[in-house]
Write an enzyme that holds these catalytic residues in place. Sequence first.
Site, PDB file in Angstrom:
ATOM      1  N   ARG A   1       0.409   3.517  -3.380  1.00 15.83           N
ATOM      2  CA  ARG A   1      -0.249   4.814  -3.151  1.00 15.83           C
ATOM      3  C   ARG A   1       0.608   5.946  -3.700  1.00 15.83           C
ATOM      4  NH1 ARG A   1      -0.460   4.449   1.728  1.00 15.83           N
ATOM      5  NH2 ARG A   1      -2.605   3.754   2.074  1.00 15.83           N
TER       6      ARG A   1
ATOM      7  N   ASN B   1      -0.444   7.976  -7.358  1.00 15.34           N
ATOM      8  CA  ASN B   1      -0.755   9.405  -7.352  1.00 15.34           C
ATOM      9  C   ASN B   1       0.206  10.209  -8.223  1.00 15.34           C
ATOM     10  OD1 ASN B   1      -2.993  10.344  -5.277  1.00 15.34           O
ATOM     11  ND2 ASN B   1      -1.969   8.581  -4.365  1.00 15.34           N
TER      12      ASN B   1
ATOM     13  N   SER C   1       0.831  -1.211   0.000  1.00 16.63           N
ATOM     14  CA  SER C   1       0.000   0.000   0.000  1.00 16.63           C
ATOM     15  C   SER C   1       0.864   1.258   0.000  1.00 16.63           C
ATOM     16  CB  SER C   1      -0.939   0.002   1.210  1.00 16.63           C
ATOM     17  OG  SER C   1      -0.207   0.042   2.424  1.00 16.63           O
TER      18      SER C   1
END
Length: 264
Positions: free
Chosen positions: A198, A202, A194
């Site tokens: 993440r 982004n 994660s």
Amino acid sequence: MAATGEALTPQGYIQHHLTNLSVGEGFWTWHIDSLFFSVGLGVLFLWIFRSVGKKATSGVPGKLQCFVEIIVEFVNNSVKESFHGRNALIAPLALTIFVWVFMMNFMDMIPVDWLPHAASLMGIPYLKAVPTTDVNITFSLAIGVFVLIIFYSIKVKGVSGFVKELTLQPFNHKAMIPVNLLLETVTLIAKPISLALRLFGNLYAGELIFILIALMYGTNLLLSTLGVTLQLGWLIFHILVITLQAFIFMMLTIVYLSMAHEDH
């Protein structure tokens, strides 16, 4: 701009800007541009903070010293609020992660064509200037954090304590050991995954939007004018994104290491 100088189609333009300068094949592929910018920015961070530390004065500080002190105090307060153990490594680690990730993210503020075009003039066919748009870099950072989580979990709780944490939680019964082990293993492995995805997702999406906006230039006057407006708007919004992603990565690292120091 293509490596060979011919005009690119929109699809080719996007693919060209999202292709790393690499050597090797398969597992042993090295992304030279990602390594260059990530290591270079890391060295720049160390040099700036070391220089400020050596020249720091108790009198009237300069602008750079004030800026560095604000960052250090901000990170220090974040560690005090979120880390509940005692470890002198956590604050410097959090500071390094926050500033280093922010600097890598900030490369996204440079117009997408500038560095690749400059590289093409020097005979370099591909160049990605934002290390955090490379999943290998984000996973490298996340795996480093994961290693520290395992290390401190074993150091603080011992091997037996770490095994008990994996097998006797959340259901404290021997019959539930297989279920506990499955749940805790998935939870443990999900932490670095994660963290990495993440940050990568982004920044990759942000870079792609900049590239798509850049395609609007040179089409016609209306789209070029709209492109300027969109570029400015996304640039301002993206400053928030790159700062927030660096902060989230730092905070999750602090929280995960705090959990590793908790002896149940």
